[in-house]
Design a protein around this motif. Structure first.
Motif, PDB file in Angstrom:
ATOM      1  N   PRO A 181       0.831  -1.207   0.000  1.00  8.47           N
ATOM      2  CA  PRO A 181       0.000   0.000   0.000  1.00  8.47           C
ATOM      3  C   PRO A 181       0.862   1.252   0.000  1.00  8.47           C
ATOM      4  O   PRO A 181       1.871   1.324   0.701  1.00  8.47           O
ATOM      5  CB  PRO A 181      -0.815  -0.124   1.295  1.00  8.47           C
ATOM      6  CG  PRO A 181      -0.042  -1.075   2.159  1.00  8.47           C
ATOM      7  CD  PRO A 181       0.650  -2.015   1.226  1.00  8.47           C
ATOM      8  N   ARG A 182       0.477   2.231  -0.778  1.00  9.74           N
ATOM      9  CA  ARG A 182       1.287   3.438  -0.962  1.00  9.74           C
ATOM     10  C   ARG A 182       0.959   4.487   0.108  1.00  9.74           C
ATOM     11  O   ARG A 182       0.526   5.595  -0.186  1.00  9.74           O
ATOM     12  CB  ARG A 182       1.076   3.990  -2.367  1.00  9.74           C
ATOM     13  CG  ARG A 182       1.414   3.001  -3.481  1.00  9.74           C
ATOM     14  CD  ARG A 182       2.821   2.476  -3.362  1.00  9.74           C
ATOM     15  NE  ARG A 182       3.183   1.584  -4.471  1.00  9.74           N
ATOM     16  CZ  ARG A 182       4.279   0.841  -4.502  1.00  9.74           C
ATOM     17  NH1 ARG A 182       5.111   0.849  -3.466  1.00  9.74           N
ATOM     18  NH2 ARG A 182       4.538   0.082  -5.541  1.00  9.74           N
ATOM     19  N   VAL A 183       1.207   4.110   1.339  1.00  9.60           N
ATOM     20  CA  VAL A 183       0.854   4.959   2.475  1.00  9.60           C
ATOM     21  C   VAL A 183       1.691   6.239   2.488  1.00  9.60           C
ATOM     22  O   VAL A 183       1.159   7.353   2.584  1.00  9.60           O
ATOM     23  CB  VAL A 183       1.025   4.175   3.793  1.00  9.60           C
ATOM     24  CG1 VAL A 183       0.900   5.105   4.989  1.00  9.60           C
ATOM     25  CG2 VAL A 183       0.000   3.047   3.875  1.00  9.60           C
ATOM     26  N   ARG A 184       2.996   6.095   2.419  1.00 12.33           N
ATOM     27  CA  ARG A 184       3.878   7.273   2.436  1.00 12.33           C
ATOM     28  C   ARG A 184       3.576   8.184   1.250  1.00 12.33           C
ATOM     29  O   ARG A 184       3.513   9.410   1.384  1.00 12.33           O
ATOM     30  CB  ARG A 184       5.334   6.810   2.404  1.00 12.33           C
ATOM     31  CG  ARG A 184       6.352   7.938   2.321  1.00 12.33           C
ATOM     32  CD  ARG A 184       7.775   7.402   2.229  1.00 12.33           C
ATOM     33  NE  ARG A 184       7.950   6.485   1.112  1.00 12.33           N
ATOM     34  CZ  ARG A 184       8.144   6.895  -0.151  1.00 12.33           C
ATOM     35  NH1 ARG A 184       8.176   8.180  -0.441  1.00 12.33           N
ATOM     36  NH2 ARG A 184       8.304   6.006  -1.123  1.00 12.33           N
ATOM     37  N   GLU A 185       3.371   7.582   0.082  1.00 13.91           N
ATOM     38  CA  GLU A 185       3.089   8.363  -1.111  1.00 13.91           C
ATOM     39  C   GLU A 185       1.760   9.104  -0.993  1.00 13.91           C
ATOM     40  O   GLU A 185       1.644  10.267  -1.400  1.00 13.91           O
ATOM     41  CB  GLU A 185       3.076   7.449  -2.335  1.00 13.91           C
ATOM     42  CG  GLU A 185       4.413   6.845  -2.688  1.00 13.91           C
ATOM     43  CD  GLU A 185       4.729   5.535  -1.970  1.00 13.91           C
ATOM     44  OE1 GLU A 185       5.620   4.805  -2.434  1.00 13.91           O
ATOM     45  OE2 GLU A 185       4.069   5.243  -0.943  1.00 13.91           O
ATOM     46  N   GLY A 186       0.746   8.428  -0.428  1.00 17.39           N
ATOM     47  CA  GLY A 186      -0.551   9.073  -0.281  1.00 17.39           C
ATOM     48  C   GLY A 186      -0.485  10.307   0.604  1.00 17.39           C
ATOM     49  O   GLY A 186      -1.075  11.354   0.278  1.00 17.39           O
ATOM     50  N   ARG A 191      -0.263  16.299   1.039  1.00 13.19           N
ATOM     51  CA  ARG A 191       0.399  17.538   1.468  1.00 13.19           C
ATOM     52  C   ARG A 191       0.728  18.438   0.277  1.00 13.19           C
ATOM     53  O   ARG A 191       0.704  19.660   0.383  1.00 13.19           O
ATOM     54  CB  ARG A 191       1.677  17.212   2.242  1.00 13.19           C
ATOM     55  CG  ARG A 191       1.439  16.601   3.615  1.00 13.19           C
ATOM     56  CD  ARG A 191       2.712  16.589   4.440  1.00 13.19           C
ATOM     57  NE  ARG A 191       3.775  15.808   3.810  1.00 13.19           N
ATOM     58  CZ  ARG A 191       3.989  14.512   4.046  1.00 13.19           C
ATOM     59  NH1 ARG A 191       3.198  13.851   4.889  1.00 13.19           N
ATOM     60  NH2 ARG A 191       4.977  13.881   3.448  1.00 13.19           N
ATOM     61  N   ALA A 192       1.031  17.827  -0.855  1.00 18.01           N
ATOM     62  CA  ALA A 192       1.405  18.606  -2.040  1.00 18.01           C
ATOM     63  C   ALA A 192       0.211  19.285  -2.690  1.00 18.01           C
ATOM     64  O   ALA A 192       0.378  20.241  -3.451  1.00 18.01           O
ATOM     65  CB  ALA A 192       2.103  17.699  -3.048  1.00 18.01           C
ATOM     66  N   GLY A 193      -1.003  18.779  -2.432  1.00 20.13           N
ATOM     67  CA  GLY A 193      -2.198  19.433  -2.952  1.00 20.13           C
ATOM     68  C   GLY A 193      -2.822  18.790  -4.173  1.00 20.13           C
ATOM     69  O   GLY A 193      -3.386  19.496  -5.019  1.00 20.13           O
ATOM     70  N   VAL A 194      -2.771  17.451  -4.274  1.00 18.00           N
ATOM     71  CA  VAL A 194      -3.473  16.808  -5.396  1.00 18.00           C
ATOM     72  C   VAL A 194      -4.973  17.040  -5.249  1.00 18.00           C
ATOM     73  O   VAL A 194      -5.483  17.247  -4.145  1.00 18.00           O
ATOM     74  CB  VAL A 194      -3.150  15.300  -5.474  1.00 18.00           C
ATOM     75  CG1 VAL A 194      -1.654  15.086  -5.627  1.00 18.00           C
ATOM     76  CG2 VAL A 194      -3.678  14.537  -4.265  1.00 18.00           C
ATOM     77  N   ILE A 258       2.359  21.175  -9.317  1.00 21.27           N
ATOM     78  CA  ILE A 258       2.824  20.594  -8.050  1.00 21.27           C
ATOM     79  C   ILE A 258       3.883  19.513  -8.256  1.00 21.27           C
ATOM     80  O   ILE A 258       4.505  19.076  -7.284  1.00 21.27           O
ATOM     81  CB  ILE A 258       1.658  20.021  -7.216  1.00 21.27           C
ATOM     82  CG1 ILE A 258       1.186  18.684  -7.794  1.00 21.27           C
ATOM     83  CG2 ILE A 258       0.531  21.019  -7.091  1.00 21.27           C
ATOM     84  CD1 ILE A 258       0.299  17.928  -6.836  1.00 21.27           C
ATOM     85  N   LEU A 259       4.078  19.090  -9.487  1.00 20.99           N
ATOM     86  CA  LEU A 259       5.054  18.037  -9.754  1.00 20.99           C
ATOM     87  C   LEU A 259       6.438  18.627  -9.998  1.00 20.99           C
ATOM     88  O   LEU A 259       6.563  19.715 -10.546  1.00 20.99           O
ATOM     89  CB  LEU A 259       4.623  17.222 -10.979  1.00 20.99           C
ATOM     90  CG  LEU A 259       3.268  16.513 -10.873  1.00 20.99           C
ATOM     91  CD1 LEU A 259       2.982  15.741 -12.144  1.00 20.99           C
ATOM     92  CD2 LEU A 259       3.219  15.591  -9.663  1.00 20.99           C
ATOM     93  N   PRO A 260       7.505  17.901  -9.621  1.00 19.82           N
ATOM     94  CA  PRO A 260       7.490  16.594  -8.946  1.00 19.82           C
ATOM     95  C   PRO A 260       7.193  16.725  -7.452  1.00 19.82           C
ATOM     96  O   PRO A 260       7.359  17.809  -6.874  1.00 19.82           O
ATOM     97  CB  PRO A 260       8.914  16.092  -9.172  1.00 19.82           C
ATOM     98  CG  PRO A 260       9.742  17.333  -9.242  1.00 19.82           C
ATOM     99  CD  PRO A 260       8.875  18.370  -9.913  1.00 19.82           C
ATOM    100  N   VAL A 261       6.785  15.619  -6.838  1.00 26.56           N
ATOM    101  CA  VAL A 261       6.569  15.542  -5.397  1.00 26.56           C
ATOM    102  C   VAL A 261       7.704  14.721  -4.804  1.00 26.56           C
ATOM    103  O   VAL A 261       7.922  13.576  -5.201  1.00 26.56           O
ATOM    104  CB  VAL A 261       5.212  14.905  -5.068  1.00 26.56           C
ATOM    105  CG1 VAL A 261       5.035  14.751  -3.561  1.00 26.56           C
ATOM    106  CG2 VAL A 261       4.071  15.740  -5.661  1.00 26.56           C
ATOM    107  N   ALA A 262       8.431  15.304  -3.874  1.00 31.75           N
ATOM    108  CA  ALA A 262       9.618  14.654  -3.320  1.00 31.75           C
ATOM    109  C   ALA A 262       9.288  13.276  -2.758  1.00 31.75           C
ATOM    110  O   ALA A 262       8.333  13.112  -2.001  1.00 31.75           O
ATOM    111  CB  ALA A 262      10.225  15.526  -2.222  1.00 31.75           C
ATOM    112  N   GLY A 263      10.064  12.286  -3.160  1.00 30.01           N
ATOM    113  CA  GLY A 263       9.921  10.948  -2.626  1.00 30.01           C
ATOM    114  C   GLY A 263       8.820  10.107  -3.236  1.00 30.01           C
ATOM    115  O   GLY A 263       8.576   8.989  -2.785  1.00 30.01           O
TER     116      GLY A 263
END
Length: 296
Positions: A181-186, A191-194, A258-263
């Protein structure tokens, strides 16, 4: 007089449920519950059965891992931080329980959640219901509704790997049996504002139609930009990427700036458009993927 047979799928039944409870409650991967101080509780539950959800050859540890991972993926899709997981196990053989619980515990530990309890019963077929809770700031929650024309459409990783394993590409067996599951990515994307987000458990095509159902805009993807499963011929890989289930990557829409999003690995695959359609390479995309169905 002959009785007419009618095929019903789970999304049709969701519409019926929307006549009983607030249909907006059904729009997202999780239920959203205010919990004070500007924070929200998100809650999700998933039911998995051995014959339909656990491929032959899975260990009990992998079954516990998968049952937990699919619920944590729902929490990730809301941009939330996982909290607690409860596991209800309808157990066919008691000696399987330790492996299942250890797999669930290890998945929780890997993604920052805690296994806190559940229920246990005897069943003829192994059946697991996982329930997950998470929290998120009200200002940062991401829902399926919110896409805007001009947004990019993107995913967090390769598509079609789980389905590739099922059709014989053994190099993708781990992606099928131990989803991540992409928990960290989510949380980072939130936070980045998707603008909109969901997970892709039922395949990209169905997920795009799910977004279409709650947004006042459409979605156009370029299949040449899809991140395909490695080691699969391109045409077959594109088919698997569009319609295969079980990937648990995140599908999101976002302002291009907003791209790229760090990490976060981001694969831009298309654009949100004004017309309320789902297109692939400029043509209507077939509404097809992983669906639970009932015959009449």
């Amino acid at each position: 007089m002959k009785r007419r047979c009618v095929e019903v799928d789970e999304r049709a039944l969701h519409k019926m449920i929307g006549t009983i409870i607030d249909p907006e409650r059904l729009e997202d991967d999780c239920a959203v519950i205010p919990c004070g101080d500007g924070r929200l509780l998100v809650a999700s539950t998933d039911m998995l059965h051995e014959t339909t959800d656990f491929p032959a050859g899975m260990t009990d540890w992998q079954i516990g891992w998968m049952a937990t991972a699919v619920t944590l993926s729902d929490i990730a899709s809301m941009g939330a931080r996982p909290g607690q997981v409860l596991l209800a196990v309808g157990l066919d053989r008691p000696e399987r329980l330790r492996g299942i619980m250890e797999g669930a515990r290890d998945c929780c530990a890997r993604f920052g959640a805690e296994l806190v309890g559940g229920d246990l019963d005897a069943h003829g077929e192994l059946t697991i219901v996982s329930t997950g809770l998470g929290t998120v700031e009200a200002a940062q929650i991401v829902r399926r509704r919110g896409a805007r024309p001009g947004d990019i459409i993107a995913v967090t990783g390769p598509l079609g790997e789980a389905q590739a394993a099922l059709v014989g590409y053994d190099r993708h067996w781990k992606e099928l049996l131990e989803p991540q599951p992409r928990v960290r990515e989510g949380m980072a994307l939130a936070r980045a504002g998707v603008s909109a987000m969901m997970d892709i458990s039922d395949g990209l095509a169905l997920s795009l139609y799910d977004l279409l159902g709650v947004n006042d805009c459409g979605f156009s993807v370029d299949t040449a930009r899809l991140p395909l499963p490695a080691g699969v011929p391109e045409d077959e890989g594109r088919e698997l990427a569009l319609y295969g289930g079980g990937d648990f990557e995140l599908l999101f829409c976002a302002p291009p700036g907003i791209l790229p999003v760090a990490g976060v690995d981001v694969h831009v695959i298309g654009e949100v458009i004004r017309e309320r359609v789902v297109l692939a390479d400029g043509e209507p995309l077939e509404r097809r993927g992983y669906l639970h169905e009932w015959g009449g």
